[in-house]
Design an enzyme around this catalytic site. Structure first.
Site, PDB file in Angstrom:
ATOM      1  CG  ASP A 196     -12.814  -8.873   2.262  1.00  0.00           C
ATOM      2  OD1 ASP A 196     -12.645  -7.991   1.401  1.00  0.00           O
ATOM      3  OD2 ASP A 196     -12.498  -8.714   3.455  1.00  0.00           O
ATOM      4  CD  GLU A 231      -2.807  -1.331   2.391  1.00  0.00           C
ATOM      5  OE1 GLU A 231      -2.821  -0.413   3.221  1.00  0.00           O
ATOM      6  OE2 GLU A 231      -3.524  -2.349   2.487  1.00  0.00           O
ATOM      7  CG  HIS A 287     -10.037  -5.729   0.968  1.00  0.00           C
ATOM      8  ND1 HIS A 287     -10.292  -6.811   1.786  1.00  0.00           N
ATOM      9  CD2 HIS A 287      -8.717  -5.469   1.093  1.00  0.00           C
ATOM     10  CE1 HIS A 287      -9.166  -7.178   2.384  1.00  0.00           C
ATOM     11  NE2 HIS A 287      -8.200  -6.387   1.978  1.00  0.00           N
ATOM     12  CG  ASN A 333      -0.769  -7.018  -1.214  1.00  0.00           C
ATOM     13  OD1 ASN A 333      -1.448  -7.586  -2.079  1.00  0.00           O
ATOM     14  ND2 ASN A 333      -1.184  -6.891   0.041  1.00  0.00           N
TER      15      ASN A 333
HETATM   16  O1  9MR Z   1      -7.480  -7.891   8.660  1.00  0.00           O
HETATM   17  C1  9MR Z   1      -6.556  -7.067   9.315  1.00  0.00           C
HETATM   18  C2  9MR Z   1      -7.163  -6.546  10.604  1.00  0.00           C
HETATM   19  O2  9MR Z   1      -7.297  -7.612  11.528  1.00  0.00           O
HETATM   20  C3  9MR Z   1      -6.281  -5.460  11.194  1.00  0.00           C
HETATM   21  O3  9MR Z   1      -6.955  -4.881  12.302  1.00  0.00           O
HETATM   22  C4  9MR Z   1      -6.001  -4.413  10.148  1.00  0.00           C
HETATM   23  C5  9MR Z   1      -5.112  -3.342  10.714  1.00  0.00           C
HETATM   24  O4  9MR Z   1      -4.650  -2.461   9.776  1.00  0.00           O
HETATM   25  O5  9MR Z   1      -5.373  -5.016   9.025  1.00  0.00           O
HETATM   26  C6  9MR Z   1      -6.220  -5.918   8.396  1.00  0.00           C
HETATM   27  O6  9MR Z   1      -5.593  -6.421   7.235  1.00  0.00           O
HETATM   28  C7  9MR Z   1      -5.288  -5.465   6.223  1.00  0.00           C
HETATM   29  C8  9MR Z   1      -4.094  -5.976   5.486  1.00  0.00           C
HETATM   30  O7  9MR Z   1      -3.037  -6.211   6.379  1.00  0.00           O
HETATM   31  C9  9MR Z   1      -3.658  -5.002   4.413  1.00  0.00           C
HETATM   32  N1  9MR Z   1      -4.735  -4.685   3.523  1.00  0.00           N
HETATM   33  C10 9MR Z   1      -5.980  -4.269   4.152  1.00  0.00           C
HETATM   34  C11 9MR Z   1      -6.412  -5.313   5.188  1.00  0.00           C
HETATM   35  C12 9MR Z   1      -7.762  -4.955   5.765  1.00  0.00           C
HETATM   36  O8  9MR Z   1      -7.703  -3.731   6.460  1.00  0.00           O
END
Ligand code: 9MR
Length: 460
Positions: A278, A168, A247, A211
């Site tokens: 998702d 990101e 997402h 990613n």
């Molecule tokens: O699913 C993850 C969630 O449990 C965490 O709280 C969150 C914190 O930033 O990160 C989520 O996973 C993210 C992933 O690492 C990167 N892309 C977006 C995902 C969803 O927010």
């Protein structure tokens, strides 16, 4: 092309305090636990994907591995895992030079024991970054970044199929600019290339990926990533793959040019992977979207695999949107059937919910999340999920801590105790088996920021 509404502003982030309160009484799901096959059956997502030369993975949280149905569903259906949070910087090096791998090791050893691939997520990301990193000056930061990549990759050397080396790094919107972060702001554009070169020097056998999200269709952000990958390939910077998080929800739907976008990246000479899939929704609409995503990957020969961002709706990072393939009782959803069909597999069990054993008691759970905070107040949301039987109603008590006061509520019928601190929220209607709904409220903090106590959900 227009950019999708960035999902981070479109929906509340899940914050610090998430409390899951289970119903009283036995969980109906316990009775009919799915069995963990040592070898994958021909009718699982993983085996169907393998027959197509792909993997089918899921994000995994180490804290759930001890739950029988969670582990059984994981082991039966998936042949790749991504630690959802356990390999991030805040989990692996929360203080400088002190590396902790316990939670991630649990996932990696589970995966190894079951012959699953592991995607490493993630080495360099602006988020879930401990505060000390942002406090470093440029040359110290460069050393810290190199050391972090080196130590983490070294620890897992030979065990990781693909690493999300940088996550990101680009802004949402039409600018195509890099996102501000300690790395970007202090090290400049070159930090991404530097990270990939460092990663390659540590574990040349791992596939090294960039990613991102909102890059799933052709748009300004994906164009910027495309230009970077093209430049890297031309100059021999070691990048092997690009991850498309995928997402999706109504504000950020599956783009019509999803397959074309995957293909144009593949044509640059990198693998492409669907890394965090998702899709919010339910029923046939959700199923159709899932099927289309899988078909798009299968149509791109360099799309090497797909990962969904969690096993069950109940543990999803956006659980109220029920975005995954298994419901809260590990029942297969229509989306599951659509994915399996798109992979060319066939379901033996016909999408049954392991909790639907008949005669099951009505039940519900309540999950609290703080969704927004201002200087004087915050919003809370409680998500109600019905168990394996349909409900005609539910109630949940919410206690705020004096001198806090609830100033507004929505999506429920509140009633109050004499002191005005305990609100009992009742449903305005029924709830289908496995379905979710939510209510919300604003709490005036009056100087106290303790999260409200959300009691057990009572089903009727
Ligand atoms: O699913 C993850 C969630 O449990 C965490 O709280 C969150 C914190 O930033 O990160 C989520 O996973 C993210 C992933 O690492 C990167 N892309 C977006 C995902 C969803 O927010």
């Amino acid at each position: 092309m227009t950019e999708h509404v960035p999902r981070r502003t479109a929906e509340p982030r899940r914050l610090r305090r998430t409390v899951v309160l289970a119903l009283t009484g036995a969980l109906a799901a316990a009775g009919l636990a799915v069995s963990a096959g040592a070898a994958q059956a021909a009718d699982s997502l993983g085996s169907a994907a393998t027959a197509k030369g792909r993997y089918f993975g899921t994000a995994v949280a180490s804290g759930h591995l001890g739950e029988t149905d969670y582990a059984a569903t994981l082991d039966r259906e998936f042949n790749a895992v991504t630690p959802e949070n356990e390999m991030k910087w805040d989990a692996t090096e929360s203080s400088r030079g002190n590396f902790t791998f316990g939670a991630a090791d649990q996932i990696v050893s589970h995966a190894k024991a079951k012959g699953m691939k592991v995607r490493g997520h993630t080495l360099v990301w602006y988020s879930q970054l401990p505060g000390w990193v942002g406090g470093l000056g440029a040359s110290d930061l460069q050393n810290a970044m190199d050391n972090h990549i080196t130590q983490v990759m070294q620890h897992y050397k030979g065990q990781i199929y693909a690493w999300d080396v940088v996550n990101e790094a680009f802004q949402d919107g039409g600018s195509g600019a890099r996102r501000s972060s300690p790395f970007q702001d202090k090290l400049g554009d070159g930090y991404i290339e530097h990270a990939f070169r460092t990663a390659h020097s540590v574990d040349p056998a791992a596939k090294l990926c960039y990613n991102d999200y909102n890059t799933d269709g052709v748009n300004a952000k994906s164009n910027a990533v495309y230009a970077m990958v093209k430049d890297f390939k031309q100059r021999g910077v070691p990048i092997d793959c690009v991850g498309f998080q995928s997402h999706f929800n109504s504000q950020s739907p599956v783009p019509g040019d999803y397959q074309a976008n995957l293909q144009r990246f593949a044509d640059l000479g990198v693998d492409v992977q669907i890394t965090e899939l998702d899709i919010e929704g339910s029923g046939s609409a959700q199923a159709t979207n899932y099927g289309n995503v899988v078909k798009a990957c299968l149509a791109v020969s360099r799309c090497t695999g797909m990962t969904v961002w969690g096993v069950t709706d109940k543990y999803s990072w956006r659980s109220s949107g029920t975005p995954l393939l298994f419901d809260g009782n590990y029942g297969k959803k229509p989306a599951y059937d659509a994915v399996l069909a798109a992979l060319g597999g066939s379901s033996s069990g016909g999408g049954t919910d392991p909790g639907d054993g008949g005669g099951s008691t009505k039940s519900c759970t309540a999950t609290y999340t703080e969704t927004q905070r201002w200087g004087d107040r915050f919003n809370g949301q409680v998500t109600i999920r019905a168990g394996s039987s349909a409900l005609s109603g539910w109630k949940v008590p919410v206690t705020v801590h004096s001198p806090q006061k609830v100033s507004t509520t929505w999506s429920g019928n509140p009633s109050w105790d004499a002191g005005g601190n305990v609100m009992t929220m009742a449903s305005t209607g029924g709830l289908a088996a496995g379905a979710t709904t939510s209510f919300g409220f604003t709490v005036m903090a009056n100087g106290t920021w303790t999260a409200p106590a959300v009691g057990a959900c009572t089903a009727s």
